[in-house]
Design a protein around this motif. Structure first.
Motif, PDB file in Angstrom:
ATOM      1  N   CYS A 165       0.862  -1.185   0.000  1.00 58.81           N
ATOM      2  CA  CYS A 165       0.000   0.000   0.000  1.00 58.81           C
ATOM      3  C   CYS A 165       0.894   1.229   0.000  1.00 58.81           C
ATOM      4  CB  CYS A 165      -0.870   0.035   1.243  1.00 58.81           C
ATOM      5  SG  CYS A 165      -2.262  -1.056   1.156  1.00 58.81           S
ATOM      6  N   ILE A 166       0.643   2.138  -0.881  1.00 63.82           N
ATOM      7  CA  ILE A 166       1.427   3.360  -0.913  1.00 63.82           C
ATOM      8  C   ILE A 166       0.715   4.417  -0.076  1.00 63.82           C
ATOM      9  CG2 ILE A 166       2.559   5.041  -2.390  1.00 63.82           C
ATOM     10  CD1 ILE A 166       3.302   2.425  -3.450  1.00 63.82           C
ATOM     11  N   PRO A 167       1.410   4.931   0.950  1.00 65.89           N
ATOM     12  CA  PRO A 167       0.785   5.989   1.763  1.00 65.89           C
ATOM     13  C   PRO A 167       0.542   7.229   0.909  1.00 65.89           C
ATOM     14  CG  PRO A 167       3.027   5.498   2.526  1.00 65.89           C
ATOM     15  CD  PRO A 167       2.748   4.590   1.387  1.00 65.89           C
ATOM     16  N   ASN A 168      -0.567   7.876   1.105  1.00 68.57           N
ATOM     17  CA  ASN A 168      -0.827   9.116   0.369  1.00 68.57           C
ATOM     18  C   ASN A 168      -0.796  10.306   1.321  1.00 68.57           C
ATOM     19  OD1 ASN A 168      -3.154   9.014   1.772  1.00 68.57           O
ATOM     20  ND2 ASN A 168      -4.484   8.544   0.043  1.00 68.57           N
ATOM     21  N   VAL A 169      -1.203  11.435   0.818  1.00 66.93           N
ATOM     22  CA  VAL A 169      -1.137  12.653   1.630  1.00 66.93           C
ATOM     23  C   VAL A 169      -1.938  12.516   2.921  1.00 66.93           C
ATOM     24  CG1 VAL A 169      -1.510  15.132   1.626  1.00 66.93           C
ATOM     25  CG2 VAL A 169      -0.876  13.990  -0.482  1.00 66.93           C
ATOM     26  N   VAL A 170      -3.109  11.932   2.819  1.00 61.16           N
ATOM     27  CA  VAL A 170      -3.954  11.789   4.010  1.00 61.16           C
ATOM     28  C   VAL A 170      -3.268  10.913   5.050  1.00 61.16           C
ATOM     29  CG1 VAL A 170      -6.171  10.946   4.859  1.00 61.16           C
ATOM     30  CG2 VAL A 170      -6.064  12.192   2.706  1.00 61.16           C
ATOM     31  N   THR A 171      -2.632   9.861   4.620  1.00 60.79           N
ATOM     32  CA  THR A 171      -1.904   8.995   5.547  1.00 60.79           C
ATOM     33  C   THR A 171      -0.855   9.810   6.300  1.00 60.79           C
ATOM     34  OG1 THR A 171      -1.957   7.457   3.676  1.00 60.79           O
ATOM     35  CG2 THR A 171      -0.853   6.724   5.687  1.00 60.79           C
ATOM     36  N   PHE A 172      -0.086  10.561   5.529  1.00 64.36           N
ATOM     37  CA  PHE A 172       0.955  11.380   6.148  1.00 64.36           C
ATOM     38  C   PHE A 172       0.370  12.435   7.087  1.00 64.36           C
ATOM     39  CE2 PHE A 172       4.024   9.684   3.096  1.00 64.36           C
ATOM     40  CZ  PHE A 172       5.158   9.620   3.902  1.00 64.36           C
ATOM     41  N   ASN A 173      -0.677  13.071   6.625  1.00 67.08           N
ATOM     42  CA  ASN A 173      -1.299  14.095   7.465  1.00 67.08           C
ATOM     43  C   ASN A 173      -1.733  13.527   8.802  1.00 67.08           C
ATOM     44  OD1 ASN A 173      -0.935  15.931   5.459  1.00 67.08           O
ATOM     45  ND2 ASN A 173      -3.057  15.939   4.766  1.00 67.08           N
ATOM     46  N   THR A 174      -2.308  12.337   8.759  1.00 73.03           N
ATOM     47  CA  THR A 174      -2.770  11.699   9.990  1.00 73.03           C
ATOM     48  C   THR A 174      -1.596  11.452  10.930  1.00 73.03           C
ATOM     49  OG1 THR A 174      -4.426  10.588   8.631  1.00 73.03           O
ATOM     50  CG2 THR A 174      -4.130   9.787  10.884  1.00 73.03           C
ATOM     51  N   LEU A 175      -0.504  10.957  10.360  1.00 74.91           N
ATOM     52  CA  LEU A 175       0.675  10.693  11.186  1.00 74.91           C
ATOM     53  C   LEU A 175       1.287  11.989  11.723  1.00 74.91           C
ATOM     54  CD1 LEU A 175       2.446   7.859   9.163  1.00 74.91           C
ATOM     55  CD2 LEU A 175       1.590   7.706  11.504  1.00 74.91           C
ATOM     56  N   ILE A 176       1.385  12.964  10.843  1.00 73.83           N
ATOM     57  CA  ILE A 176       1.951  14.250  11.252  1.00 73.83           C
ATOM     58  C   ILE A 176       1.135  14.850  12.386  1.00 73.83           C
ATOM     59  CG2 ILE A 176       2.246  16.655  10.526  1.00 73.83           C
ATOM     60  CD1 ILE A 176       3.289  15.600   7.857  1.00 73.83           C
ATOM     61  N   ASN A 177      -0.145  14.787  12.228  1.00 74.87           N
ATOM     62  CA  ASN A 177      -1.017  15.308  13.279  1.00 74.87           C
ATOM     63  C   ASN A 177      -0.824  14.552  14.586  1.00 74.87           C
ATOM     64  OD1 ASN A 177      -3.112  16.867  14.408  1.00 74.87           O
ATOM     65  ND2 ASN A 177      -4.493  15.137  14.124  1.00 74.87           N
ATOM     66  N   GLY A 178      -0.698  13.247  14.485  1.00 72.44           N
ATOM     67  CA  GLY A 178      -0.487  12.447  15.688  1.00 72.44           C
ATOM     68  C   GLY A 178       0.758  12.890  16.433  1.00 72.44           C
ATOM     69  N   HIS A 179       1.847  13.026  15.710  1.00 71.44           N
ATOM     70  CA  HIS A 179       3.083  13.453  16.343  1.00 71.44           C
ATOM     71  C   HIS A 179       2.987  14.885  16.875  1.00 71.44           C
ATOM     72  CE1 HIS A 179       5.260  10.040  14.238  1.00 71.44           C
ATOM     73  NE2 HIS A 179       5.554   9.908  15.504  1.00 71.44           N
ATOM     74  N   SER A 180       2.348  15.728  16.124  1.00 72.28           N
ATOM     75  CA  SER A 180       2.171  17.116  16.551  1.00 72.28           C
ATOM     76  C   SER A 180       1.469  17.179  17.893  1.00 72.28           C
ATOM     77  CB  SER A 180       1.326  17.878  15.537  1.00 72.28           C
ATOM     78  OG  SER A 180       2.153  18.444  14.549  1.00 72.28           O
ATOM     79  N   ARG A 181       0.404  16.424  18.005  1.00 70.91           N
ATOM     80  CA  ARG A 181      -0.395  16.472  19.226  1.00 70.91           C
ATOM     81  C   ARG A 181       0.319  15.876  20.412  1.00 70.91           C
ATOM     82  NH1 ARG A 181      -6.385  15.909  18.351  1.00 70.91           N
ATOM     83  NH2 ARG A 181      -6.125  14.380  19.997  1.00 70.91           N
ATOM     84  N   LEU A 182       1.173  14.897  20.132  1.00 78.80           N
ATOM     85  CA  LEU A 182       1.894  14.274  21.235  1.00 78.80           C
ATOM     86  C   LEU A 182       3.147  15.064  21.604  1.00 78.80           C
ATOM     87  CD1 LEU A 182       1.563  10.521  20.237  1.00 78.80           C
ATOM     88  CD2 LEU A 182       0.345  11.727  22.046  1.00 78.80           C
ATOM     89  N   GLY A 183       3.362  16.145  20.878  1.00 80.19           N
ATOM     90  CA  GLY A 183       4.494  16.986  21.225  1.00 80.19           C
ATOM     91  C   GLY A 183       5.797  16.591  20.557  1.00 80.19           C
ATOM     92  N   SER A 184       5.764  15.543  19.715  1.00 79.50           N
ATOM     93  CA  SER A 184       7.015  15.203  19.012  1.00 79.50           C
ATOM     94  C   SER A 184       7.069  15.940  17.680  1.00 79.50           C
ATOM     95  CB  SER A 184       7.122  13.705  18.745  1.00 79.50           C
ATOM     96  OG  SER A 184       6.168  12.987  19.468  1.00 79.50           O
TER      97      SER A 184
END
Length: 446
Positions: A8-27
């Motif tokens: 499965c190739i991650p797309n923009v939404v996949t990345f956005n979800t991950l980025i948001n996760g890290h953002s919220r956790l402070g990383s």
RNA sequence: GUUUGAUGGGACCU
């Protein structure tokens, strides 16, 4: 990684979800790494990507660093949208920079964007938290005039503001209003109202509100219970507080640090410090980590009993556990020493704190000194003298300044000390200024 | 399908 292995190739939404996760956790660093790998994989970040990152910076207290990102996104042809502005406005609000927040508000209008419910709610919240409830109310009316419908969040924000202000009638009025508009007060709304009643010591009304929310089919959460427990403790009804602790456990909720801290405070206030300690150990056994509040509460309990030794032991323990004592902790210790007539030690502690820069950066220097300087002019003069002797003129001046703010009339002794200090540190100009100042006050230089 | 807003505990002061 797993999804990539499976083809499965991650797309923009996949990345956005991950980025948001890290953002919220402070990383935030991790989030930025992901932004880089997006580029490497030929994926174009979009507004959502940047918004998530900006939010991460804001929540991490790095609002100042958002400018770079903002410019970067514009350079890539991405226009900031409502979410971008709302995020930034909230960031500046929480930082206490209402001015910047308001100017962003007008900037978004200039750019043809239309401030929405979130924008207004964010501003209303800040105004409330700054104690400007009346002004917040005006903002509510302004948004209504512009055809925006306040939602559950908006009303709850305002209700909370009035509750904290101690104006329960108006808070209730807004609860009515929201219900009339077909909005059902949420658990958060009820929590705010319950808290408001607890603050004014009206535990009956708080309990009635709690019952009312049950009638409405709402499910109380940890905040609800902690709030009520706080209310009962505040009124000295320890037993009721503890039966709530049982009750919440029966409902599958798990009491947290805040719940326990409230109970510990309740016990200390009833001079049941022994029981408070027991409860403290019980929470440790349950795997809960006490925080600055818990420690300070217990330290205060011991100080109240005159048990300074135990208080300092806890202070050391909290430091060992990686918790930095804050202004309140120090203030508790200093007042504890003073109450025991151990003025010298209190002054020594205050001196040590100021001199050794024991005060963590983020903690407000002024507040600490303001709360801790003695009622007795002479110990403060001694403090200034100590600081002058160590060449800490800025700190000495700070203490002097705060003494003056408290309407103490300085005498010739303080001036002599300060003038001497400035001279010794090569600041003759400053020394001369102080000399003039003392003459203006009618003091005679010797 | 992914991004923004509201609620609980500590000293002093009020």
């Amino acid at each position: 990684l797993e999804m990539m292995e499976k083809g499965c190739i991650p797309n923009v939404v996949t990345f956005n979800t991950l980025i948001n996760g890290h953002s919220r956790l402070g990383s935030i660093d991790k989030a930025f790494e992901l932004l880089n790998s997006m580029w490497n994989q030929g994926l174009m970040p979009n507004v959502v990507t940047y918004n998530a990152l900006i939010n991460g910076l804001c929540k991490g207290g790095k609002v100042k660093e958002t400018g770079k990102l903002l410019r970067e996104m514009i350079k890539k042809g991405l226009a900031p949208d409502n979410v971008t502005y709302n995020t930034l406005i909230d960031g500046y609000c929480k930082e206490g920079d209402m001015h910047e927040a308001l100017s962003l508000h007008s900037e978004m209008v200039q750019k043809g964007l239309v401030p929405d419910v979130v924008t207004y709610t964010t501003l209303i919240d800040r105004l409330c938290k700054n104690g400007r409830v009346q002004r917040a109310n005006e903002f509510l009316n302004k948004m209504k005039e512009r055809g925006l419908n306040p939602d559950n969040f908006t009303y709850t924000t305002l209700i909370d503001g009035y509750c904290k202000q101690g104006d329960m009638p108006v808070a209730i009025k807004f609860q009515r209003e929201m219900m009339d508009k077909g909005l059902a007060p949420s658990v958060v709304t009820y929590n705010s109202i319950i808290h408001g009643f607890c603050l004014e010591g009206n535990i009956r009304a708080a309990q009635d509100t709690f019952d009312d929310m049950l009638d409405k089919g709402l499910v109380p959460d940890m905040v609800t219970y902690s709030t009520l427990i706080y209310g009962y403790c505040k009124g000295g009804h320890i037993q009721e507080a503890f039966s709530l602790l049982d009750e919440l456990a029966g409902k599958g909720l798990v009491a947290d640090v805040i719940t326990y801290s409230a109970l510990i405070q309740g016990l200390c206030k009833e001079r049941r410090v022994k029981d408070a300690c027991k409860l403290f150990h019980k929470m440790l056994e349950m795997g809960l980590n006490p925080d600055q509040f818990t420690y300070t509460t217990l330290i205060n309990g011991h100080c109240g009993e005159g048990n300074i030794k135990e208080a300092f032991q806890l202070h050391n323990e909290m430091v060992q556990n990686g918790l930095s004592p804050d202004v309140v902790t120090y203030s508790v210790l200093i007042h504890g020493l003073r109450k025991q007539a151990r003025t010298k030690e209190a002054n020594r502690l205050l001196f040590r704190m100021i001199y050794d820069d024991l005060i963590p950066d983020k903690v407000n220097y002024d507040t600490l000194i303001e709360n801790c300087i003695d009622d007795n002019m002479e110990s403060n003069v001694a403090l200034i003298k100590g600081l002058c002797m160590k060449g800490e003129m800025i700190k000495a001046e700070k203490v002097f300044e705060i003494m003056r703010e408290k309407n103490w009339t300085p005498n010739d002794i303080v001036y002599n000390i300060l003038i001497h200090g400035h001279c010794k540190n090569g600041n003759v100009h400053k020394a001369y200024k102080m000399h003039n100042e003392m003459e203006q006050l009618g003091l005679v230089p010797n």
